[in-house]
Design a protein around this motif. Structure first.
Motif, PDB file in Angstrom:
ATOM      1  N   ASN A 100       0.939  -0.950  -0.038  1.00  0.00           N
ATOM      2  CA  ASN A 100       0.034   0.093  -0.004  1.00  0.00           C
ATOM      3  C   ASN A 100       0.800   1.152  -0.070  1.00  0.00           C
ATOM      4  O   ASN A 100       1.952   1.234   0.440  1.00  0.00           O
ATOM      5  CB  ASN A 100      -1.078  -0.154   1.271  1.00  0.00           C
ATOM      6  N   LEU A 101       0.316   2.289  -0.651  1.00  0.00           N
ATOM      7  CA  LEU A 101       1.264   3.641  -0.554  1.00  0.00           C
ATOM      8  C   LEU A 101       0.219   4.695  -0.017  1.00  0.00           C
ATOM      9  O   LEU A 101      -0.709   4.906  -0.298  1.00  0.00           O
ATOM     10  CB  LEU A 101       1.696   3.732  -1.957  1.00  0.00           C
ATOM     11  N   PHE A 102       0.770   5.440   0.859  1.00  0.00           N
ATOM     12  CA  PHE A 102       0.136   6.659   1.367  1.00  0.00           C
ATOM     13  C   PHE A 102       0.972   7.769   1.321  1.00  0.00           C
ATOM     14  O   PHE A 102       2.318   7.878   1.435  1.00  0.00           O
ATOM     15  CB  PHE A 102      -0.085   6.410   2.840  1.00  0.00           C
ATOM     16  N   ILE A 103       0.372   8.904   0.929  1.00  0.00           N
ATOM     17  CA  ILE A 103       1.058  10.082   0.492  1.00  0.00           C
ATOM     18  C   ILE A 103       0.689  11.178   1.599  1.00  0.00           C
ATOM     19  O   ILE A 103      -0.564  11.599   1.498  1.00  0.00           O
ATOM     20  CB  ILE A 103       0.912  10.711  -0.604  1.00  0.00           C
ATOM     21  N   HIS A 104       1.573  11.630   2.461  1.00  0.00           N
ATOM     22  CA  HIS A 104       1.164  12.948   3.144  1.00  0.00           C
ATOM     23  C   HIS A 104       1.612  14.170   2.481  1.00  0.00           C
ATOM     24  O   HIS A 104       2.820  14.467   2.096  1.00  0.00           O
ATOM     25  CB  HIS A 104       1.761  12.826   4.637  1.00  0.00           C
ATOM     26  N   TYR A 105       0.729  14.977   2.064  1.00  0.00           N
ATOM     27  CA  TYR A 105       0.878  16.206   1.197  1.00  0.00           C
ATOM     28  C   TYR A 105       0.418  17.585   1.997  1.00  0.00           C
ATOM     29  O   TYR A 105      -0.374  17.268   2.598  1.00  0.00           O
ATOM     30  CB  TYR A 105       0.494  15.992  -0.183  1.00  0.00           C
ATOM     31  N   ASN A 106       0.858  18.548   1.834  1.00  0.00           N
ATOM     32  CA  ASN A 106       0.872  19.801   2.445  1.00  0.00           C
ATOM     33  C   ASN A 106      -0.561  20.398   2.373  1.00  0.00           C
ATOM     34  O   ASN A 106      -0.864  21.074   3.469  1.00  0.00           O
ATOM     35  CB  ASN A 106       1.933  20.643   2.432  1.00  0.00           C
ATOM     36  N   GLY A 151      -0.430   8.086  -6.565  1.00  0.00           N
ATOM     37  CA  GLY A 151       1.067   7.442  -5.859  1.00  0.00           C
ATOM     38  C   GLY A 151       0.887   6.005  -6.097  1.00  0.00           C
ATOM     39  O   GLY A 151      -0.264   5.315  -5.694  1.00  0.00           O
ATOM     40  N   TYR A 152       2.030   5.227  -6.699  1.00  0.00           N
ATOM     41  CA  TYR A 152       2.066   3.736  -6.796  1.00  0.00           C
ATOM     42  C   TYR A 152       3.441   3.292  -6.849  1.00  0.00           C
ATOM     43  O   TYR A 152       4.277   4.218  -7.247  1.00  0.00           O
ATOM     44  CB  TYR A 152       0.930   3.371  -8.129  1.00  0.00           C
ATOM     45  N   PHE A 186      -2.852   4.989  -4.342  1.00  0.00           N
ATOM     46  CA  PHE A 186      -3.256   6.153  -3.605  1.00  0.00           C
ATOM     47  C   PHE A 186      -3.881   7.211  -4.321  1.00  0.00           C
ATOM     48  O   PHE A 186      -3.099   7.621  -5.335  1.00  0.00           O
ATOM     49  CB  PHE A 186      -1.888   6.770  -2.981  1.00  0.00           C
ATOM     50  N   GLN A 187      -4.953   7.775  -3.834  1.00  0.00           N
ATOM     51  CA  GLN A 187      -5.457   8.846  -4.677  1.00  0.00           C
ATOM     52  C   GLN A 187      -6.061  10.140  -3.829  1.00  0.00           C
ATOM     53  O   GLN A 187      -6.773   9.811  -2.527  1.00  0.00           O
ATOM     54  CB  GLN A 187      -6.895   8.283  -5.532  1.00  0.00           C
ATOM     55  N   GLY A 188      -5.575  11.203  -3.987  1.00  0.00           N
ATOM     56  CA  GLY A 188      -5.835  12.417  -3.048  1.00  0.00           C
ATOM     57  C   GLY A 188      -6.298  13.480  -4.167  1.00  0.00           C
ATOM     58  O   GLY A 188      -5.725  13.663  -5.169  1.00  0.00           O
ATOM     59  N   ASP A 189      -7.098  14.310  -3.557  1.00  0.00           N
ATOM     60  CA  ASP A 189      -7.671  15.563  -4.376  1.00  0.00           C
ATOM     61  C   ASP A 189      -6.829  16.857  -3.951  1.00  0.00           C
ATOM     62  O   ASP A 189      -6.666  17.112  -2.940  1.00  0.00           O
ATOM     63  CB  ASP A 189      -9.281  15.673  -3.940  1.00  0.00           C
ATOM     64  N   ILE A 190      -6.628  17.709  -5.021  1.00  0.00           N
ATOM     65  CA  ILE A 190      -6.036  18.794  -5.125  1.00  0.00           C
ATOM     66  C   ILE A 190      -6.768  19.645  -6.179  1.00  0.00           C
ATOM     67  O   ILE A 190      -6.814  19.340  -7.331  1.00  0.00           O
ATOM     68  CB  ILE A 190      -4.384  18.561  -5.298  1.00  0.00           C
ATOM     69  N   SER A 191      -6.817  21.025  -5.685  1.00  0.00           N
ATOM     70  CA  SER A 191      -7.420  21.986  -6.716  1.00  0.00           C
ATOM     71  C   SER A 191      -6.594  23.096  -6.836  1.00  0.00           C
ATOM     72  O   SER A 191      -5.664  23.223  -5.920  1.00  0.00           O
ATOM     73  CB  SER A 191      -8.626  22.673  -6.145  1.00  0.00           C
ATOM     74  N   ILE A 192      -6.356  23.448  -8.024  1.00  0.00           N
ATOM     75  CA  ILE A 192      -5.415  24.526  -8.146  1.00  0.00           C
ATOM     76  C   ILE A 192      -5.979  25.729  -8.772  1.00  0.00           C
ATOM     77  O   ILE A 192      -6.923  25.696  -9.850  1.00  0.00           O
ATOM     78  CB  ILE A 192      -4.484  24.061  -9.627  1.00  0.00           C
ATOM     79  N   VAL A 193      -5.546  26.962  -8.209  1.00  0.00           N
ATOM     80  CA  VAL A 193      -6.240  28.298  -8.753  1.00  0.00           C
ATOM     81  C   VAL A 193      -5.148  28.922  -9.557  1.00  0.00           C
ATOM     82  O   VAL A 193      -4.009  29.217  -8.678  1.00  0.00           O
ATOM     83  CB  VAL A 193      -6.768  29.025  -7.584  1.00  0.00           C
TER      84      VAL A 193
END
Length: 589
Positions: A38-44, A118-119, A132-139
């Motif tokens: 398994n893969l986990f990503i901690h992002y800011n 991530g994989y 791993f799938q995490g959501d990010i929005s960019i402006v």
């Protein structure tokens, strides 16, 4: 245990390769017995603006025990747009199941909702749902087209005044507890540029020994995608569906796995039993040699990080007009089925986003005085360097060419004519060695580049060379035996072979992310030049790669000139495999 696992994987992988990269029912049973990851990503943050940094830390874990995985040494991180296209694809070297990276959001990235994926290559066998799938929005405030983020309804703002009331009501309890772990601050309200002390400790009998990452960042006054919590992240083990997948992905157990094929141009047939040399130039470069199989297929393991994205491939003792080398690209993945969080812009966000954009531009203007620094990797020098005798050419009379320099300065190295116009450099052995073929060529490296065209090198300007090293012993690389090693280092480190070189094929490799130590200011009591520099950081601290051995750990950082609510986020795993996810909030005014 690791040796037995590696042997088992090697047998399985080679067995699968024999049947043309497809797994049979029998081999698939063996594949499902190999530990999964398994893969986990901690992002800011889940909301970024152009000119900001995405920071992330990777945790690659054994899916059954939740301990650090010993399978993969490479992980991949991609930022995927809603149209399924990747904004970036990072390659991360893993050390004990951990790695780190960052991405500066350029103005070319459009406003929209994205997915951080991530994989590892080994995880590809289970499918994208296992990634791993995490959501990010960019402006992106510099582009007029904000269509992907436009909303029809107003968003609800979370005001700073409401938070201040909560802080005042709970000032006496600034700790957040989960199952015996305690995260505490020395206060709940701070002034600008004030030192904040943070303590992470275990209750009596508990242990926090393990691997962690820490983020301190301003909380936006509007709702963005929620961050994935480790407590909610527990992908189940899944068996490989052989009907859905046609290819078996070999785990990258020893490093970055490069594969390719070599074919004969004349017959257009696989070139079997060929020796393929690959060199990556630079001070931290490397040279590898692999043999092709009956199908012309070869594999190379790059077992340490490298700083150049350029790799030079050659077939030893064959000119490039006789063969063709094709490097297998990393298969692109199909992301059209991903679901995205839909962050929407509203008129109420205008002032907050404008202020954040201004702060960001000021911070970037002063980046040169607030630089991040690269973490120097442990040097993994080739063993032959420690046994070499080096000639510093500045200590001798300089000669125009390498040919003259070898004759006048360097002992036990000479040139031999092999036909009417070509020469080969030779190295004398200490003693007669029956295992070394007569007139065997040496390994000749210039700035890390393997050189076969010795005639070109002999005529090279020796005034550009800083030193020459010589090893007289035989040297074995892969299955190739070299009679000696000659290493040359240029003064500027800029040696290159001409485009007309008869041996080399240049390929571009995606170089891995480098490890960094991220900037965090320290303010004193007296006014200094540093304290006169504007400080509009929204990210007060990003500290990856934390290793804790005691029952308590302390951290400190300084607030900036930005007021508002900030959140501390600490994530990681104990040595026993327990997931830790703690948060704490404070106010700056």
């Amino acid at each position: 245990m690791k040796r037995n696992l590696f042997t088992y994987l090697l047998v399985v992988c080679l067995g699968v390769r024999v049947v043309c990269g497809q797994s049979s029912a029998g081999s698939d049973m063996n594949i499902n017995e190999i530990p999964q990851e398994n893969l986990f990503i901690h992002y800011n943050t889940t909301l970024l603006m152009s000119g900001e940094y995405l920071y992330y830390e990777i945790y690659c874990r054994n899916a059954k025990t939740n301990s650090a995985s010993s399978i993969s040494k490479i992980a991949y991180v991609e930022l995927v747009a809603e149209n399924g296209k990747s904004v970036f694809r990072h390659k991360i070297f893993l050390e004990q199941g951990r790695g780190q990276g960052d991405f500066f959001v350029p103005v070319s990235v459009k406003s929209g909702n994205y997915k951080l994926v991530g994989y590892t290559q080994w995880m590809k066998n289970r499918g994208i749902d296992h990634f791993f799938q995490g959501d990010i929005s960019i402006v992106n405030p510099y582009l007029s087209d904000q269509t992907p983020l436009l909303a029809n309804t107003n968003d609800t703002l979370y005001t700073e005044s409401n938070f201040k009331v909560e802080v005042e009501a709970n000032r006496s309890r600034t700790e957040y507890r989960i199952d015996g772990e305690v995260l505490s601050l020395n206060d709940s309200v701070f002034s600008n540029r004030e030192k904040v002390n943070l303590t992470f400790r275990a209750k009596s009998g508990a242990s926090i020994q393990g691997d962690y990452s820490l983020s301190v960042r301003k909380v936006d006054s509007f709702t963005a995608s929620p961050m994935i919590s480790l407590q909610n992240f527990n992908p189940s083990e899944t068996r490989r569906d052989s009907k859905a997948e046609h290819f078996f992905y070999i785990p990258e157990m020893r490093g970055d796995l490069i594969s390719g094929t070599v074919t004969s141009i004349a017959e257009n047939n696989p070139l079997k039993d060929a020796q393929i040399a690959m060199s990556i130039p630079g001070e931290e470069g490397m040279t590898k040699v692999a043999n092709s199989d009956n199908e012309g297929i070869f594999y190379l393991n790059l077992d340490k990080p490298y700083t150049s994205g350029q790799a030079i491939f050659q077939v030893i003792n064959r000119k490039k007009d006789q063969y063709r080398i094709s490097i297998d690209p990393k298969a692109s993945l199909e992301y059209t089925a991903l679901s995205f969080y839909h962050f929407k812009l509203t008129p109420q966000m205008k002032d907050a986003l404008l202020q954040r954009s201004v702060h960001n531009q000021i911070e970037n203007a002063f980046f040169s005085v607030k630089p991040d620094t690269s973490v120097t990797a442990e040097s993994r020098r080739p063993a032959y360097l420690d046994k070499m005798y080096f000639y510093d050419l500045d200590e001798y009379t300089r000669f125009p060419t390498v040919r003259e320099t070898l004759v006048e300065i360097v002992n036990n190295v000479y040139s031999r004519k092999i036909d009417h116009e070509n020469y080969r450099i030779q190295v004398r052995n200490y003693i007669f060695d029956s295992y070394v073929p007569p007139n065997a060529q040496p390994l000749v490296l210039v700035d890390g580049i393997f050189v076969q065209d010795h005639t070109y090198l002999l005529d090279y300007d020796a005034r550009k060379i800083e030193k020459i090293g010589v090893l007289q012993d035989k040297y074995i690389l892969g299955l190739q035996i070299f009679q000696g090693v000659v290493v040359m280092e240029t003064i500027d480190g800029d040696f290159s072979l001409p485009e007309t070189d008869a041996f080399t094929t240049i390929q571009q490799l995606g170089k891995p992310q480098e490890r960094k130590k991220y900037f965090s200011p320290v303010y004193g009591d007296s006014l200094s030049q540093k304290e006169r520099i504007p400080d509009f950081r929204h990210q007060l601290l990003w500290k990856p790669n934390i290793v804790i051995h005691e029952k308590e750990a302390s951290f400190s950082f300084y607030t900036s000139d930005v007021n508002g609510r900030f959140e501390v986020s600490l994530k990681g795993f104990t040595t026993g495999g327990k997931a830790i996810s703690l948060t704490e909030s404070f106010l700056v005014e």
